[in-house]
Write an enzyme that holds these catalytic residues in place. Structure first.
Site, mmCIF file in Angstrom:
data_model
loop_
_atom_site.group_PDB
_atom_site.id
_atom_site.type_symbol
_atom_site.label_atom_id
_atom_site.label_comp_id
_atom_site.label_asym_id
_atom_site.label_seq_id
_atom_site.Cartn_x
_atom_site.Cartn_y
_atom_site.Cartn_z
ATOM 1 N N ASP A 8 -12.836 26.365 24.380
ATOM 2 C CA ASP A 8 -11.942 27.231 23.618
ATOM 3 C C ASP A 8 -10.711 26.407 23.245
ATOM 4 O OD1 ASP A 8 -11.094 29.506 22.345
ATOM 5 O OD2 ASP A 8 -11.060 30.768 24.124
ATOM 6 N N GLU A 10 -7.038 27.958 22.904
ATOM 7 C CA GLU A 10 -5.704 28.437 23.267
ATOM 8 C C GLU A 10 -5.182 27.825 24.568
ATOM 9 O OE1 GLU A 10 -7.564 31.628 20.693
ATOM 10 O OE2 GLU A 10 -8.203 30.334 22.347
ATOM 11 N N HIS A 60 -14.262 28.263 19.769
ATOM 12 C CA HIS A 60 -13.028 28.882 19.288
ATOM 13 C C HIS A 60 -13.110 29.267 17.814
ATOM 14 C CE1 HIS A 60 -8.781 29.679 18.632
ATOM 15 N NE2 HIS A 60 -8.825 28.860 17.600
ATOM 16 N N HIS A 104 -8.195 30.973 28.037
ATOM 17 C CA HIS A 104 -6.944 31.736 28.101
ATOM 18 C C HIS A 104 -7.185 33.055 28.819
ATOM 19 C CE1 HIS A 104 -8.583 34.395 25.008
ATOM 20 N NE2 HIS A 104 -9.045 33.287 24.451
ATOM 21 N N HIS A 115 -5.472 37.128 24.793
ATOM 22 C CA HIS A 115 -6.172 38.162 24.027
ATOM 23 C C HIS A 115 -7.602 38.205 24.557
ATOM 24 C CE1 HIS A 115 -7.359 34.463 21.948
ATOM 25 N NE2 HIS A 115 -8.469 35.104 21.605
ATOM 26 N N GLU A 134 -12.409 37.071 28.219
ATOM 27 C CA GLU A 134 -13.410 36.056 27.921
ATOM 28 C C GLU A 134 -13.859 35.317 29.180
ATOM 29 O OE1 GLU A 134 -11.900 33.773 24.547
ATOM 30 O OE2 GLU A 134 -11.086 35.647 23.746
#
Length: 279
Positions: A8, A10, A60, A104, A115, A134
């Site tokens: 990912d 972030e 991502h 994240h 998020h 996630e």
């Protein structure tokens, strides 16, 4: 030893803002190079632990963030979308362990760029009554396939969320959240060294642990609260989806099929709101 890496963005070293992680952002090109450096550190750590096969899934947003030429030559890359398994595309029971790079924390937490999959569109997710983002959904799906999460990198909030879910995972905090778009950054060279060492240690610990369990086929319940009642209402047209309230739907099934179904929910939501899955 076959290793799977889900990458990912972030939670990558040095990145704190949407302009760092979204195509077109003023610092996105720098951000994708930073992403490659963190992933390559994880690859080096896996090789040091004895990995003989490494696949990296760009997980991502548009899933075209990693520039192939910047990736470690010992790793293969899964790039682009759509993917039936999204952030877990290519993961199979034949993999010996999974590494999550740049992850994240879930929606509602005070973590960097926190998020759950779709920015502001998804407010909450529950798996069998437990709040997940996630990290939790990825971990649970991999566990059903019999693949342990050996290590995870991200900010301190993501690491804390991971350890609350599974205390055996080796985590690396590359930054400490000051707010959702601010962090105290670990020096890049130090962060990458820590990633490399943690991946080696995490994989070594996984190999020494008791034999991994075989894939299971237990039914789970996935519940999602959307910001839009229209999204929830539209999803009721999918067989097996039921309403909890005007903005919340749920479905029962077996992972990883339930994970794939969730991917369809997100594509429906994207078509209604114009907000693509963010991840």
């Amino acid at each position: 030893m076959r290793i799977y890496i889900s990458a990912d963005m972030e939670g990558i070293t040095g990145l704190v803002d949407a302009d760092d992680v979204q195509p077109g952002g003023r610092d996105y090109e720098r951000g994708r190079l930073m992403m490659a450096e963190d992933v390559n550190a994880a690859v080096r750590g896996a090789l040091a632990a004895g990995a003989t096969d490494i696949v990296v899934n760009d997980a991502h947003g548009p899933m075209r963030n990693l520039v192939p030429a910047t990736l470690h030559p010992e790793a293969r890359l899964i790039r682009g979308k759509p993917k039936h398994m999204g952030m877990l595309e290519g993961l199979t029971p034949e993999h010996d362990a999974m590494i999550c790079v740049g992850y994240h924390s879930r929606a509602g937490t005070l973590g960097v760029l926190s998020h759950s999959f779709m920015g502001h569109e998804i407010e909450d997710i529950w798996l069998d009554g437990m709040p997940v983002g996630e990290i939790g959904l990825t971990h649970a799906t991999a566990a059903v396939l019999g693949v342990p999460m050996a290590a995870l990198t991200g900010d301190d909030s993501a690491c804390a969320e991971t350890l609350a879910w599974d205390g055996s995972v080796t985590t690396v905090a590359v930054k400490s959240a000051r707010d959702r778009f601010a962090a105290e950054l670990r020096p890049a060279a130090e962060a990458r060294q820590a990633i490399e060492e943690a991946v080696t240690a995490g994989l070594s610990a996984t190999r020494k642990a008791s034999p991994r369990r075989a894939a299971t086929s237990n039914s789970s319940t996935l519940r999602v609260r959307w910001q839009s009642a229209s999204v929830a209402s539209t999803l009721l047209g999918i067989p097996g989806v039921t309403s909890v309230d005007s903005r919340t739907v749920q479905s029962e099934g077996e992972l990883p099929a339930l994970y794939r179904l969730f991917g369809i929910w997100m594509r429906v939501a994207a078509s209604l709101t114009g907000q693509a899955p963010y991840c």
